[in-house]
Design a protein around this motif. Structure first.
Motif, PDB file in Angstrom:
ATOM      1  N   ILE A   9       0.660  -1.421   0.168  1.00 28.66           N
ATOM      2  CA  ILE A   9      -0.180   0.064   0.040  1.00 28.66           C
ATOM      3  C   ILE A   9       1.181   1.357  -0.313  1.00 28.66           C
ATOM      4  CG2 ILE A   9      -1.643   1.581   1.457  1.00 28.66           C
ATOM      5  CD1 ILE A   9      -2.882  -1.343   2.408  1.00 28.66           C
ATOM      6  N   LEU A  10       0.699   2.246  -0.923  1.00 28.24           N
ATOM      7  CA  LEU A  10       1.688   3.398  -1.003  1.00 28.24           C
ATOM      8  C   LEU A  10       0.505   4.565  -0.369  1.00 28.24           C
ATOM      9  CD1 LEU A  10       3.411   3.210  -4.341  1.00 28.24           C
ATOM     10  CD2 LEU A  10       4.248   2.594  -2.312  1.00 28.24           C
ATOM     11  N   THR A  11       1.042   5.274  -0.143  1.00 33.20           N
ATOM     12  CA  THR A  11       0.164   6.923   0.860  1.00 33.20           C
ATOM     13  C   THR A  11       1.024   7.904   0.512  1.00 33.20           C
ATOM     14  OG1 THR A  11       1.567   6.406   2.559  1.00 33.20           O
ATOM     15  CG2 THR A  11      -0.873   5.353   2.280  1.00 33.20           C
ATOM     16  N   ALA A  12       0.465   9.201   0.606  1.00 32.31           N
ATOM     17  CA  ALA A  12       1.200  10.475   0.080  1.00 32.31           C
ATOM     18  C   ALA A  12       1.777  10.886   1.556  1.00 32.31           C
ATOM     19  CB  ALA A  12       0.934  10.848  -1.204  1.00 32.31           C
ATOM     20  N   LEU A  13       0.411  11.319   2.497  1.00 30.29           N
ATOM     21  CA  LEU A  13       0.027  12.194   2.905  1.00 30.29           C
ATOM     22  C   LEU A  13       0.629  11.246   4.608  1.00 30.29           C
ATOM     23  CD1 LEU A  13      -2.551  14.672   2.480  1.00 30.29           C
ATOM     24  CD2 LEU A  13       0.173  14.830   1.460  1.00 30.29           C
ATOM     25  N   PRO A  14       0.891  11.728   5.423  1.00 28.69           N
ATOM     26  CA  PRO A  14       1.171  11.108   7.015  1.00 28.69           C
ATOM     27  C   PRO A  14       0.164  10.414   7.463  1.00 28.69           C
ATOM     28  CG  PRO A  14       2.787  12.882   7.041  1.00 28.69           C
ATOM     29  CD  PRO A  14       2.073  13.008   5.582  1.00 28.69           C
ATOM     30  N   VAL A  15      -0.909  11.925   6.959  1.00 30.56           N
ATOM     31  CA  VAL A  15      -2.581  10.916   7.608  1.00 30.56           C
ATOM     32  C   VAL A  15      -2.406  10.021   7.130  1.00 30.56           C
ATOM     33  CG1 VAL A  15      -3.210  12.654   6.139  1.00 30.56           C
ATOM     34  CG2 VAL A  15      -4.761  12.005   8.235  1.00 30.56           C
ATOM     35  N   GLU A  16      -2.556   9.573   5.499  1.00 29.44           N
ATOM     36  CA  GLU A  16      -2.964   8.242   5.083  1.00 29.44           C
ATOM     37  C   GLU A  16      -2.141   7.028   5.710  1.00 29.44           C
ATOM     38  OE1 GLU A  16      -3.692  11.333   0.490  1.00 29.44           O
ATOM     39  OE2 GLU A  16      -2.025  10.074   1.328  1.00 29.44           O
ATOM     40  N   ALA A  46      -6.924 -11.600   7.247  1.00 33.28           N
ATOM     41  CA  ALA A  46      -6.450 -11.777   5.449  1.00 33.28           C
ATOM     42  C   ALA A  46      -5.218 -12.544   6.164  1.00 33.28           C
ATOM     43  CB  ALA A  46      -6.375 -10.627   5.076  1.00 33.28           C
ATOM     44  N   SER A  47      -4.820 -13.062   5.373  1.00 41.08           N
ATOM     45  CA  SER A  47      -3.336 -14.250   5.237  1.00 41.08           C
ATOM     46  C   SER A  47      -2.353 -13.322   4.271  1.00 41.08           C
ATOM     47  CB  SER A  47      -3.500 -15.882   4.598  1.00 41.08           C
ATOM     48  OG  SER A  47      -3.803 -14.942   2.917  1.00 41.08           O
ATOM     49  N   GLY A  48      -1.369 -13.659   4.669  1.00 44.46           N
ATOM     50  CA  GLY A  48      -0.240 -12.899   3.965  1.00 44.46           C
ATOM     51  C   GLY A  48       0.909 -11.890   4.208  1.00 44.46           C
ATOM     52  N   THR A  49       1.531 -11.346   4.118  1.00 49.83           N
ATOM     53  CA  THR A  49       1.989  -9.583   5.035  1.00 49.83           C
ATOM     54  C   THR A  49       1.207  -8.523   3.796  1.00 49.83           C
ATOM     55  OG1 THR A  49       3.986 -11.135   5.347  1.00 49.83           O
ATOM     56  CG2 THR A  49       4.649  -8.547   5.320  1.00 49.83           C
ATOM     57  N   ILE A  50       1.380  -7.739   4.551  1.00 47.62           N
ATOM     58  CA  ILE A  50       0.770  -5.985   3.617  1.00 47.62           C
ATOM     59  C   ILE A  50       2.251  -5.300   4.519  1.00 47.62           C
ATOM     60  CG2 ILE A  50      -1.076  -4.798   4.255  1.00 47.62           C
ATOM     61  CD1 ILE A  50      -2.047  -7.234   3.446  1.00 47.62           C
ATOM     62  N   ALA A  51       2.236  -4.444   3.731  1.00 49.31           N
ATOM     63  CA  ALA A  51       2.960  -3.387   3.587  1.00 49.31           C
ATOM     64  C   ALA A  51       2.833  -2.006   2.943  1.00 49.31           C
ATOM     65  CB  ALA A  51       4.757  -3.961   2.612  1.00 49.31           C
ATOM     66  N   VAL A  52       3.347  -1.105   4.157  1.00 47.63           N
ATOM     67  CA  VAL A  52       2.994   0.048   3.494  1.00 47.63           C
ATOM     68  C   VAL A  52       3.940   0.930   3.695  1.00 47.63           C
ATOM     69  CG1 VAL A  52       2.090   0.625   5.892  1.00 47.63           C
ATOM     70  CG2 VAL A  52       0.924   1.807   4.182  1.00 47.63           C
ATOM     71  N   ALA A  53       3.841   2.225   2.574  1.00 46.60           N
ATOM     72  CA  ALA A  53       5.203   2.935   2.869  1.00 46.60           C
ATOM     73  C   ALA A  53       4.085   4.292   2.367  1.00 46.60           C
ATOM     74  CB  ALA A  53       6.241   3.499   1.593  1.00 46.60           C
ATOM     75  N   ARG A  54       4.674   5.779   2.695  1.00 49.87           N
ATOM     76  CA  ARG A  54       4.687   7.201   2.524  1.00 49.87           C
ATOM     77  C   ARG A  54       5.630   7.205   1.689  1.00 49.87           C
ATOM     78  NH1 ARG A  54       6.729  11.470   3.589  1.00 49.87           N
ATOM     79  NH2 ARG A  54       7.453  10.751   5.552  1.00 49.87           N
ATOM     80  N   PHE A  80      -2.929   2.228  -3.724  1.00 46.25           N
ATOM     81  CA  PHE A  80      -2.831   3.260  -3.769  1.00 46.25           C
ATOM     82  C   PHE A  80      -4.015   4.166  -2.643  1.00 46.25           C
ATOM     83  CE2 PHE A  80      -1.082   8.162  -2.900  1.00 46.25           C
ATOM     84  CZ  PHE A  80       0.315   7.494  -3.293  1.00 46.25           C
ATOM     85  N   VAL A  81      -3.294   4.379  -1.487  1.00 46.98           N
ATOM     86  CA  VAL A  81      -5.194   4.656  -0.410  1.00 46.98           C
ATOM     87  C   VAL A  81      -4.602   6.046  -0.107  1.00 46.98           C
ATOM     88  CG1 VAL A  81      -5.696   4.271   1.910  1.00 46.98           C
ATOM     89  CG2 VAL A  81      -4.748   2.460   0.026  1.00 46.98           C
ATOM     90  N   GLY A  82      -5.726   6.718   0.486  1.00 45.25           N
ATOM     91  CA  GLY A  82      -5.111   8.592   0.183  1.00 45.25           C
ATOM     92  C   GLY A  82      -6.381   8.728  -0.259  1.00 45.25           C
ATOM     93  N   VAL A  83      -6.221  10.778  -0.185  1.00 37.81           N
ATOM     94  CA  VAL A  83      -7.878  11.288   0.075  1.00 37.81           C
ATOM     95  C   VAL A  83      -7.410  12.025  -1.387  1.00 37.81           C
ATOM     96  CG1 VAL A  83      -7.560  11.838   2.618  1.00 37.81           C
ATOM     97  CG2 VAL A  83      -6.270  13.179   0.848  1.00 37.81           C
ATOM     98  N   ALA A  84      -9.029  12.351  -1.616  1.00 37.91           N
ATOM     99  CA  ALA A  84      -8.734  13.079  -2.972  1.00 37.91           C
ATOM    100  C   ALA A  84     -10.412  14.367  -2.627  1.00 37.91           C
ATOM    101  CB  ALA A  84      -9.225  13.117  -4.200  1.00 37.91           C
ATOM    102  N   GLY A  85      -9.787  15.494  -3.781  1.00 37.67           N
ATOM    103  CA  GLY A  85     -11.214  16.232  -3.599  1.00 37.67           C
ATOM    104  C   GLY A  85     -12.190  15.611  -4.473  1.00 37.67           C
TER     105      GLY A  85
END
Length: 372
Positions: A9-16, A46-54, A80-85
């Motif tokens: 999972i990729l994120t852009a902002l710290p809050v995400e 869920a099975s497996g490994t989840i990794a997240v990066a900012r 990609f998980v985050g916010v939008a307008g």
């Protein structure tokens, strides 16, 4: 064999980043030779490994780092998980958008008659989009949303939209500009605007078999009210909703058929943040830690987690997701101590770290009475 992850999972902002991190258990840090960091963990149900990066904002960085994590961690899926307008009245603040396609905002030609768009739509994974349709077709995914966010709902909660989005290198906070007119003229089907999905889609198009999907929570309407919306906590709520939708999708993709979901959780699935009331012992620990005057400062709490990691011999700080309110963060630290593979060692570590940092603080005696 190098590190790997089933879903990145990729994120852009710290809050995400924090919203996703709060859902993961058994966390550890992975470091790429070039410095890119991911926090890897497990997800109850869920099975497996989840990794997240900012990775920061922007399509260029998103494209480059999507390719990096593909080669590094070889995930089955990249989200990609985050916010939008939001761009249309039909989408409310807090709603979640799953793009069916991604328009890249900027390709075009500036001619005497005006700007002429040269659309370059990015495709999303059919497999992931279909899985999201199944995972999010009912409101059961709401169970992943933390209680503090759910308490702000004034109605039935956020809805999910499967519609196109547009991605560009711009923050739009006006409803009456040439850019807004250009968007509505050339990309009228777009329900939201954001800054990374075009890059992720491009990386997928150039990669063999990389499955990608974006999940976005609406934090504003890309208009002059954006600043006040952000100040009200809309990004925190929208990030939590998008992370919850991603968690439901991951459980659909990687169901835990062996029943290995974390038995310490009160629900079959749900965020790592406990929704049950803390035990009296936990409350005593929280109160004892909050008795240290500096515990209200975020940098002091982060230094404490770093010192705890050193005491425990970890190659990184003790992991406890940062939360906006000091008491909530301390409660999360206590919960993570209880969930640590050696809870007694974790409790001793926080005492030792505070004994070193604040040896003359009267609160130390109160905390010492709780250490077994």
């Amino acid at each position: 064999m190098g590190p790997s992850a089933d879903v990145v999972i990729l994120t852009a902002l710290p809050v995400e980043f924090q919203a996703v991190l709060a859902l993961l258990h058994d966390r550890s840090t992975l470091v790429h030779p070039e410095g890119t960091r991911c926090v890897a963990g497990t997800l109850p149900g869920a099975s497996g490994t989840i990794a997240v990066a900012r990775i920061g904002a922007g399509n260029l960085g998103a494209a480059a780092l999507s390719e990096r994590v593909r080669q590094w961690l070889n995930p089955q899926a990249l989200l990609f998980v985050g916010v939008a307008g939001g761009l249309k009245p039909s989408v409310a603040l807090g709603d979640v958008i799953v793009p069916t396609k991604v328009h890249h905002l900027h390709p075009g030609k500036e001619a005497p008659g005006g700007f002429r768009a040269r659309p370059a739509p990015g495709a999303v994974s059919h497999r992931l989009e279909q899985a999201a349709g199944t995972a999010l077709c009912t409101e059961t995914w709401h169970t992943w949303v933390p209680d503090d966010v759910r308490e702000t709902w004034k109605g039935a909660g956020p809805r999910v939209h499967f519609e196109p989005v547009i991605a560009g290198e711009v923050v739009l906070n006006s409803s009456d500009t040439p850019l807004r007119t250009q968007i509505m003229s050339n990309y009228e089907d777009s329900l939201a605007i954001e800054m990374e999905s075009a890059g992720v889609a491009r990386a997928a198009a150039l990669s063999e078999g990389l499955q990608i999907l974006t999940l976005r929570g609406i934090s504003d309407h890309a208009d002059p009210d954006k600043r006040s919306d952000d100040a009200s906590g809309s990004q925190h709520r929208a990030s939590a909703h998008a992370a919850a939708a991603a968690a439901a999708l991951i459980c659909e993709l990687l169901p835990d058929t062996d029943g290995r979901a974390d038995s310490r959780s009160s629900r079959a699935i749900g965020p790592a943040t406990d929704t049950d009331k803390p035990s009296s012992t936990d409350t005593e620990w929280v109160n004892a830690l909050m008795a240290f005057g500096d515990m209200s400062k975020a940098d002091f709490r982060q230094a404490l987690l770093s010192d705890m990691g050193q005491v425990l011999g970890l190659p990184h700080a003790f992991m406890a997701a940062e939360l906006p309110m000091a008491r909530d963060h301390v409660r999360e630290i206590v919960r993570r101590m209880n969930d640590y593979r050696d809870p007694l060692a974790a409790h001793m570590a926080v005492y030792t770290a505070l004994e070193f940092a604040r040896p003359d603080d009267a609160a130390l005696e109160r905390l010492g009475r709780l250490v077994p």
